[in-house]
Design a protein around this motif. Structure first.
Motif, PDB file in Angstrom:
ATOM      1  N   ALA A  63      13.644 -15.766 -20.269  1.00 48.37           N
ATOM      2  CA  ALA A  63      12.284 -15.902 -20.787  1.00 48.37           C
ATOM      3  C   ALA A  63      11.835 -17.338 -20.527  1.00 48.37           C
ATOM      4  CB  ALA A  63      12.250 -15.586 -22.278  1.00 48.37           C
ATOM      5  N   PHE A  64      10.539 -17.569 -20.717  1.00 42.22           N
ATOM      6  CA  PHE A  64       9.990 -18.917 -20.571  1.00 42.22           C
ATOM      7  C   PHE A  64       9.311 -19.325 -21.865  1.00 42.22           C
ATOM      8  CE2 PHE A  64      10.417 -17.671 -16.163  1.00 42.22           C
ATOM      9  CZ  PHE A  64      10.844 -18.851 -15.561  1.00 42.22           C
ATOM     10  N   SER A  65       9.487 -20.578 -22.237  1.00 47.25           N
ATOM     11  CA  SER A  65       8.799 -21.111 -23.411  1.00 47.25           C
ATOM     12  C   SER A  65       7.358 -21.436 -23.017  1.00 47.25           C
ATOM     13  CB  SER A  65       9.516 -22.371 -23.897  1.00 47.25           C
ATOM     14  OG  SER A  65       9.476 -23.362 -22.885  1.00 47.25           O
ATOM     15  N   SER A  66       6.545 -21.804 -24.009  1.00 54.24           N
ATOM     16  CA  SER A  66       5.141 -22.122 -23.724  1.00 54.24           C
ATOM     17  C   SER A  66       5.015 -23.352 -22.833  1.00 54.24           C
ATOM     18  CB  SER A  66       4.348 -22.317 -25.018  1.00 54.24           C
ATOM     19  OG  SER A  66       4.864 -23.424 -25.736  1.00 54.24           O
ATOM     20  N   ALA A 106      11.815  -3.934 -25.340  1.00 52.45           N
ATOM     21  CA  ALA A 106      12.556  -5.054 -25.923  1.00 52.45           C
ATOM     22  C   ALA A 106      12.464  -6.275 -25.019  1.00 52.45           C
ATOM     23  CB  ALA A 106      14.011  -4.667 -26.169  1.00 52.45           C
ATOM     24  N   LEU A 107      12.678  -6.075 -23.714  1.00 60.31           N
ATOM     25  CA  LEU A 107      12.593  -7.193 -22.771  1.00 60.31           C
ATOM     26  C   LEU A 107      11.195  -7.804 -22.775  1.00 60.31           C
ATOM     27  CD1 LEU A 107      14.571  -5.646 -19.768  1.00 60.31           C
ATOM     28  CD2 LEU A 107      15.374  -7.382 -21.383  1.00 60.31           C
ATOM     29  N   GLU A 108      10.192  -6.950 -22.759  1.00 63.07           N
ATOM     30  CA  GLU A 108       8.806  -7.427 -22.757  1.00 63.07           C
ATOM     31  C   GLU A 108       8.476  -8.190 -24.039  1.00 63.07           C
ATOM     32  OE1 GLU A 108       4.450  -5.336 -22.823  1.00 63.07           O
ATOM     33  OE2 GLU A 108       5.946  -4.476 -21.474  1.00 63.07           O
ATOM     34  N   ASN A 109       8.906  -7.673 -25.190  1.00 60.62           N
ATOM     35  CA  ASN A 109       8.600  -8.327 -26.464  1.00 60.62           C
ATOM     36  C   ASN A 109       9.324  -9.657 -26.631  1.00 60.62           C
ATOM     37  OD1 ASN A 109       6.696  -6.513 -27.600  1.00 60.62           O
ATOM     38  ND2 ASN A 109       8.331  -5.083 -28.062  1.00 60.62           N
ATOM     39  N   VAL A 110      10.575  -9.737 -26.185  1.00 61.73           N
ATOM     40  CA  VAL A 110      11.312 -11.011 -26.251  1.00 61.73           C
ATOM     41  C   VAL A 110      10.569 -12.063 -25.428  1.00 61.73           C
ATOM     42  CG1 VAL A 110      13.417 -12.209 -25.502  1.00 61.73           C
ATOM     43  CG2 VAL A 110      13.590 -10.041 -26.746  1.00 61.73           C
ATOM     44  N   LYS A 111      10.186 -11.703 -24.214  1.00 64.79           N
ATOM     45  CA  LYS A 111       9.482 -12.654 -23.344  1.00 64.79           C
ATOM     46  C   LYS A 111       8.137 -13.062 -23.927  1.00 64.79           C
ATOM     47  CE  LYS A 111      11.843 -11.045 -19.247  1.00 64.79           C
ATOM     48  NZ  LYS A 111      11.799 -10.419 -17.951  1.00 64.79           N
ATOM     49  N   ALA A 112       7.408 -12.108 -24.494  1.00 68.06           N
ATOM     50  CA  ALA A 112       6.087 -12.407 -25.062  1.00 68.06           C
ATOM     51  C   ALA A 112       6.199 -13.340 -26.267  1.00 68.06           C
ATOM     52  CB  ALA A 112       5.380 -11.114 -25.460  1.00 68.06           C
ATOM     53  N   LEU A 129      11.409 -16.051 -34.753  1.00 69.58           N
ATOM     54  CA  LEU A 129      11.367 -15.334 -33.472  1.00 69.58           C
ATOM     55  C   LEU A 129      11.868 -13.899 -33.647  1.00 69.58           C
ATOM     56  CD1 LEU A 129      12.882 -18.113 -31.190  1.00 69.58           C
ATOM     57  CD2 LEU A 129      10.533 -17.333 -31.122  1.00 69.58           C
ATOM     58  N   SER A 130      13.009 -13.748 -34.323  1.00 71.85           N
ATOM     59  CA  SER A 130      13.570 -12.410 -34.563  1.00 71.85           C
ATOM     60  C   SER A 130      12.575 -11.538 -35.314  1.00 71.85           C
ATOM     61  CB  SER A 130      14.866 -12.500 -35.370  1.00 71.85           C
ATOM     62  OG  SER A 130      15.888 -13.069 -34.622  1.00 71.85           O
ATOM     63  N   GLY A 131      11.950 -12.108 -36.352  1.00 71.31           N
ATOM     64  CA  GLY A 131      10.979 -11.362 -37.151  1.00 71.31           C
ATOM     65  C   GLY A 131       9.788 -10.890 -36.328  1.00 71.31           C
ATOM     66  N   GLU A 132       9.295 -11.767 -35.457  1.00 72.98           N
ATOM     67  CA  GLU A 132       8.152 -11.401 -34.615  1.00 72.98           C
ATOM     68  C   GLU A 132       8.527 -10.315 -33.603  1.00 72.98           C
ATOM     69  OE1 GLU A 132       6.160 -14.771 -32.872  1.00 72.98           O
ATOM     70  OE2 GLU A 132       5.970 -15.775 -34.817  1.00 72.98           O
ATOM     71  N   ILE A 133       9.739 -10.397 -33.056  1.00 73.97           N
ATOM     72  CA  ILE A 133      10.189  -9.382 -32.104  1.00 73.97           C
ATOM     73  C   ILE A 133      10.367  -8.042 -32.823  1.00 73.97           C
ATOM     74  CG2 ILE A 133      12.032  -8.691 -30.510  1.00 73.97           C
ATOM     75  CD1 ILE A 133      12.513 -11.760 -30.057  1.00 73.97           C
ATOM     76  N   VAL A 134      10.945  -8.059 -34.034  1.00 77.11           N
ATOM     77  CA  VAL A 134      11.116  -6.827 -34.821  1.00 77.11           C
ATOM     78  C   VAL A 134       9.763  -6.183 -35.094  1.00 77.11           C
ATOM     79  CG1 VAL A 134      11.743  -5.931 -37.103  1.00 77.11           C
ATOM     80  CG2 VAL A 134      13.316  -7.413 -35.894  1.00 77.11           C
ATOM     81  N   THR A 135       8.783  -6.991 -35.508  1.00 81.23           N
ATOM     82  CA  THR A 135       7.446  -6.461 -35.807  1.00 81.23           C
ATOM     83  C   THR A 135       6.841  -5.787 -34.576  1.00 81.23           C
ATOM     84  OG1 THR A 135       7.109  -8.163 -37.491  1.00 81.23           O
ATOM     85  CG2 THR A 135       5.131  -7.088 -36.612  1.00 81.23           C
ATOM     86  N   ALA A 136       6.940  -6.438 -33.441  1.00 83.59           N
ATOM     87  CA  ALA A 136       6.399  -5.865 -32.202  1.00 83.59           C
ATOM     88  C   ALA A 136       7.145  -4.597 -31.809  1.00 83.59           C
ATOM     89  CB  ALA A 136       6.466  -6.897 -31.073  1.00 83.59           C
ATOM     90  N   MET A 137       8.461  -4.612 -31.930  1.00 82.58           N
ATOM     91  CA  MET A 137       9.261  -3.443 -31.558  1.00 82.58           C
ATOM     92  C   MET A 137       8.990  -2.262 -32.479  1.00 82.58           C
ATOM     93  SD  MET A 137      11.040  -3.786 -28.817  1.00 82.58           S
ATOM     94  CE  MET A 137      12.228  -2.456 -28.968  1.00 82.58           C
TER      95      MET A 137
END
Length: 192
Positions: A63-66, A106-112, A129-137
């Motif tokens: 992934a890439f950071s901002s 999962a891959l898309e949400n981690v990167k986003a 980060l984990s919380g935001e990925i869980v919410t999206a997933m």
């Protein structure tokens, strides 16, 4: 009597514990799921077992950071399928629901999510980060009857160049602080 018994026994299918039985009639998915244990089905019906226990998978991705820093990310996802709507999942996605929908999302949400944070903030905000990925997933998987129980970020690994740059920055900051302290001590000694 023996033929009747054989015919009757051929209509019983046992769904293993931790699984949901999906009934198909000549390839058409029936609108019901079977619970674990013995179940009565018609002789021409087939039962496909889907695992409805919590499953754990590890995913590796880049992934890439901002601030455009490349990171290697290792995450663990715990998920399960809803036994009541398993027939819909099988009907719309099939047995390979992990490869077809969970992994790509999962891959898309981690990167986003990672793209919203600077490299410096990624480590400090691992839980966020984990919380935001869980919410999206959860939002992505709910229509399929898949429950995302938890996502853990196991490892965030930066490129060697970035790690070296951070270390150099810390060394420079420490050297500057040492020089300032020495300068202040020299000034105080001159005043005495």
């Amino acid at each position: 009597p023996v033929l009747v018994l054989v015919a009757f026994l051929s209509c019983i299918r046992v769904v293993p514990t931790g699984h949901t039985g999906i009934v198909t009639t000549f390839g058409k998915v029936e609108e019901a799921s079977l619970e674990a244990g013995p179940n009565f089905v018609l002789p021409w019906q087939k039962v496909i077992n889907l695992d409805n226990r919590v499953q754990k998978v590890n995913i590796q991705t880049e992934a890439f950071s901002s601030d455009i820093q490349q990171v290697q990310v290792s995450t663990t996802i715990n998920y399960s399928i809803n036994s009541k709507t398993a027939y819909t999942l099988y009907k719309t996605v099939g047995r390979n629901y992990y490869d077809n929908i969970i992994l790509p999302r999962a891959l898309e949400n981690v990167k986003a999510v990672f793209a919203n944070y600077t490299a410096e903030n990624l480590i400090a905000n691992r839980e966020i980060l984990s919380g935001e990925i869980v919410t999206a997933m959860k939002a992505d998987m709910e229509p399929y009857g898949i429950t995302v129980n938890d996502i853990s970020i196991e490892d965030i690994d930066f490129t060697d160049a970035f790690t070296d740059a951070v270390e150099a920055k810390q060394v420079a900051a420490q050297e500057k602080l040492t020089a300032q302290t020495k300068q202040e001590q020299d000034v105080q000694q001159q005043l005495l």
